[in-house]
Design a protein around this motif. Structure first.
Motif, PDB file in Angstrom:
ATOM      1  N   GLU A   1       1.892   6.650  -6.774  1.00  0.00           N
ATOM      2  CA  GLU A   1       0.771   7.506  -7.204  1.00  0.00           C
ATOM      3  C   GLU A   1       1.123   8.978  -7.049  1.00  0.00           C
ATOM      4  OE1 GLU A   1      -2.687   4.263  -6.120  1.00  0.00           O
ATOM      5  OE2 GLU A   1      -2.631   6.143  -4.975  1.00  0.00           O
ATOM      6  N   GLU A   2       1.751   9.279  -5.903  1.00  0.00           N
ATOM      7  CA  GLU A   2       2.169  10.681  -5.658  1.00  0.00           C
ATOM      8  C   GLU A   2       3.163  11.126  -6.740  1.00  0.00           C
ATOM      9  OE1 GLU A   2       1.592  12.815  -2.788  1.00  0.00           O
ATOM     10  OE2 GLU A   2       2.986  14.346  -3.553  1.00  0.00           O
TER      11      GLU A   2
ATOM     12  N   ARG B   1       0.838  -1.221   0.000  1.00  0.00           N
ATOM     13  CA  ARG B   1       0.000   0.000   0.000  1.00  0.00           C
ATOM     14  C   ARG B   1       0.867   1.262   0.000  1.00  0.00           C
ATOM     15  NH1 ARG B   1      -1.338   3.276   4.000  1.00  0.00           N
ATOM     16  NH2 ARG B   1      -0.528   1.857   5.571  1.00  0.00           N
TER      17      ARG B   1
ATOM     18  N   ASN C   1       7.066  -1.204  -8.051  1.00  0.00           N
ATOM     19  CA  ASN C   1       6.930   0.186  -7.571  1.00  0.00           C
ATOM     20  C   ASN C   1       8.293   0.783  -7.227  1.00  0.00           C
ATOM     21  OD1 ASN C   1       4.180   0.085  -7.850  1.00  0.00           O
ATOM     22  ND2 ASN C   1       3.781  -0.472  -5.716  1.00  0.00           N
TER      23      ASN C   1
ATOM     24  N   GLU D   1       3.447   9.969  -9.793  1.00  0.00           N
ATOM     25  CA  GLU D   1       2.753  10.141 -11.082  1.00  0.00           C
ATOM     26  C   GLU D   1       1.954  11.436 -11.106  1.00  0.00           C
ATOM     27  OE1 GLU D   1       0.723   6.427 -11.267  1.00  0.00           O
ATOM     28  OE2 GLU D   1       2.411   5.427 -12.274  1.00  0.00           O
ATOM     29  N   GLU D   2       1.317  11.728  -9.963  1.00  0.00           N
ATOM     30  CA  GLU D   2       0.521  12.957  -9.897  1.00  0.00           C
ATOM     31  C   GLU D   2       1.430  14.173 -10.054  1.00  0.00           C
ATOM     32  OE1 GLU D   2      -2.242  12.970  -6.640  1.00  0.00           O
ATOM     33  OE2 GLU D   2      -2.438  15.163  -6.838  1.00  0.00           O
TER      34      GLU D   2
ATOM     35  N   ARG E   1       2.595   1.855  -3.238  1.00  0.00           N
ATOM     36  CA  ARG E   1       1.617   2.297  -4.236  1.00  0.00           C
ATOM     37  C   ARG E   1       1.346   3.794  -4.050  1.00  0.00           C
ATOM     38  NH1 ARG E   1      -2.829  -1.042  -2.795  1.00  0.00           N
ATOM     39  NH2 ARG E   1      -1.465  -2.828  -3.083  1.00  0.00           N
ATOM     40  N   LEU E   2       1.182   4.197  -2.776  1.00  0.00           N
ATOM     41  CA  LEU E   2       0.915   5.624  -2.505  1.00  0.00           C
ATOM     42  C   LEU E   2       2.074   6.489  -3.010  1.00  0.00           C
ATOM     43  CD1 LEU E   2      -0.589   5.501   1.116  1.00  0.00           C
ATOM     44  CD2 LEU E   2      -1.743   6.251  -0.974  1.00  0.00           C
TER      45      LEU E   2
END
Ligand SMILES: Nc1ncnc2c1ncn2[C@@H]1O[C@H](COP(=O)(O)OP(=O)(O)OP(=O)(O)O)[C@@H](O)[C@H]1O
Length: 452
Positions: free
Chosen positions: A281-282, A274, A339, A284-285, A277-278
């Protein structure tokens, strides 16, 4: 043979004494492969004497056994062996002493050979407590002159600092400013001391900047000082407003930080997946915001777009991988490793970094291409040459230093002028005076990321 060696040794001793006097008077020292170098000869003689002693030692023990005479064996063992061992150690210490005393001569002689300079190269050096001046005398050979005028980078790796260069008609001078590295001592602060300066002082003359050399790799066995170093580093990251994620599959010291850093700390495989993944994601954002035509700035990085550094601290990655025994477990490991790979390869510009720690770094833990992308590499305590190779790869140190000081080891920061890993003492933490949790809480309560 022994007496011949001693007579030669006597002569060389006189030469050494003469050289010594010149050194004490601060006169320039001349080094050249074509000149007789007393210290090199003397070390050879000491080596020779040591060999003779080893021979006697073996002979002595053999006589004791062959004679079968118990009295002879006792006399040999009780008297002979300790005396010979003492002598052997004495020669060994003398050799070390000479190597240390004539270290610069040694380094320069080896340098002439390794840099493939002409054998006739003459180097003169003068040393005082703050400066080392190395002067290469020019000859008529244009190729050699060109070589001599471009030695600063290779000389920097020899002495660990980039010298100042001065070119003259007769010579090329390289001046090194010598500053004795000092171990950083970590002390508690009254108030949180935030900073925007991304240069992190690691002590012992090493400064690390994740923007220049992203990601960290730390190896070291039990008790080598990994936890203390990571704790120090963590506070340094929090001082720089970093978002912290911690994966501790062994649920040891770092895992316990879940009491303070809440769900940013993961110990179970699912939770570790998790947080990675966070982090991705951060990342990519951030890239989508940074690449938006409205925000796009050529050559910019996360700092220019107002993002804070994000750090994923992953302790004992090998243990995490080994924990996957079934299909489901392997799927989680694959996701986490994918990741991590993305963060290592793409994280820099977006300010997403990783610190990987392992007791023993293995090829299968992180492949060598990924390992080579970790900009700061540290090996704490005693590590086997194979273990060190896993960490430093092409940057193995020329020789292995004594790492008996607690928290000491080897360090290499990518992209510095240094070719290989060097001895380093991690910041000293007096755990009776420095309370890591108190320090961490100062930053947690004051930092927006951990204030909810
Ligand atoms: N930088 C340091 N400053 C002061 N003491 C240190 C330092 N590094 C190591 N030590 C000493 O060594 C001990 C072991 O250090 P640490 O717990 O960090 O090792 P470790 O590598 O994390 O071991 P493990 O993997 O078993 O947890 C510490 O309790 C401390 O006494």
């Amino acid at each position: 043979m022994l007496s011949l060696g001693s007579i030669r040794g006597g002569k060389i001793m006189w030469q050494l004494l003469r050289e010594r006097r010149a050194r004490v008077r601060g006169e320039p020292i001349v080094v050249s492969p074509l000149l007789p170098n007393a210290f090199v000869d003397y070390i050879d003689i000491l080596k020779f004497n040591q060999r003779i002693l080893s021979f006697f030692l073996t002979f002595w023990i053999a006589v004791g056994f062959i004679s079968g005479n118990w009295l002879a064996e006792i006399v040999v063992s009780v008297t002979g062996i300790p005396i010979l061992f003492k002598q052997y150690k004495y020669f060994k210490n003398l050799r070390h002493f000479f190597r240390y005393e004539y270290e610069t001569d040694y380094k320069l002689l080896n340098f002439i050979q390794e840099a493939d300079l002409d054998e006739s190269t003459v180097v003169v050096y003068e040393e005082n407590s703050s400066e080392l001046l190395v002067r290469f005398l020019k000859s008529n050979n244009p190729t050699l002159i060109n070589q001599l005028e471009n030695l600063e980078k290779s000389l920097a790796s020899l002495f660990g600092i980039l010298p100042e260069k001065r070119i003259d008609t007769q010579s090329v001078d390289y001046v090194f400013t010598l500053v004795k590295p000092e171990r950083l001592v970590v002390t508690a602060t009254e108030e949180p001391e935030f900073t925007d300066d991304m240069n992190i002082d690691l002590g012992y003359g090493v400064v690390y900047n994740p923007i220049k050399t992203p990601h960290v790799l730390i190896g070291g066995g039990t008790g080598s000082g990994k936890t203390i170093y990571i704790s120090f580093f963590l506070i340094e990251l929090m001082r720089r407003h970093s978002i912290i994620y911690i994966a501790d599959p062994k649920n040891s010291d770092l895992g316990n930080l879940s009491h303070y850093l809440d769900d940013h700390v993961a110990v179970t495989p699912n939770n570790i997946a998790r947080i990675t993944r966070l982090a991705v994601e951060e990342m990519e954002e951030r890239y989508s915001i940074m690449n938006d035509p409205l925000n796009f700035k050529y050559g910019s990085n996360f700092v220019d777009h107002g993002f804070n550094p994000l750090w994923l601290i992953f302790d004992e990655m090998g243990a995490f991988q080994a924990s996957a025994t079934d299909k489901e477990g392997k799927k989680i490991v694959d996701e986490v490793m994918s990741n991590i790979k993305q963060i290592i390869l793409l994280g820099r510009q977006a300010g997403c970094f990783i610190l990987v720690a392992a007791q023993q770094m293995r090829a299968e833990t992180l492949n060598s291409d990924l390992r080579d992308n970790l900009g700061l590499r540290i090996a704490l305590g005693n590590n086997s040459p194979d273990g060190l190779r896993m960490i430093f790869n092409a940057h193995m140190p020329a020789s292995l230093p004594d790492v008996s000081v607690k928290g000491s080891g080897l360090i290499y920061v990518e992209s510095t002028e240094k070719k290989g890993a060097e001895y380093w003492e991690s910041p000293f933490v007096d755990t009776t005076k420095f309370n890591f949790i108190d320090e961490l809480l100062k930053y947690k309560t004051a930092d927006k990321y951990f204030s909810e």
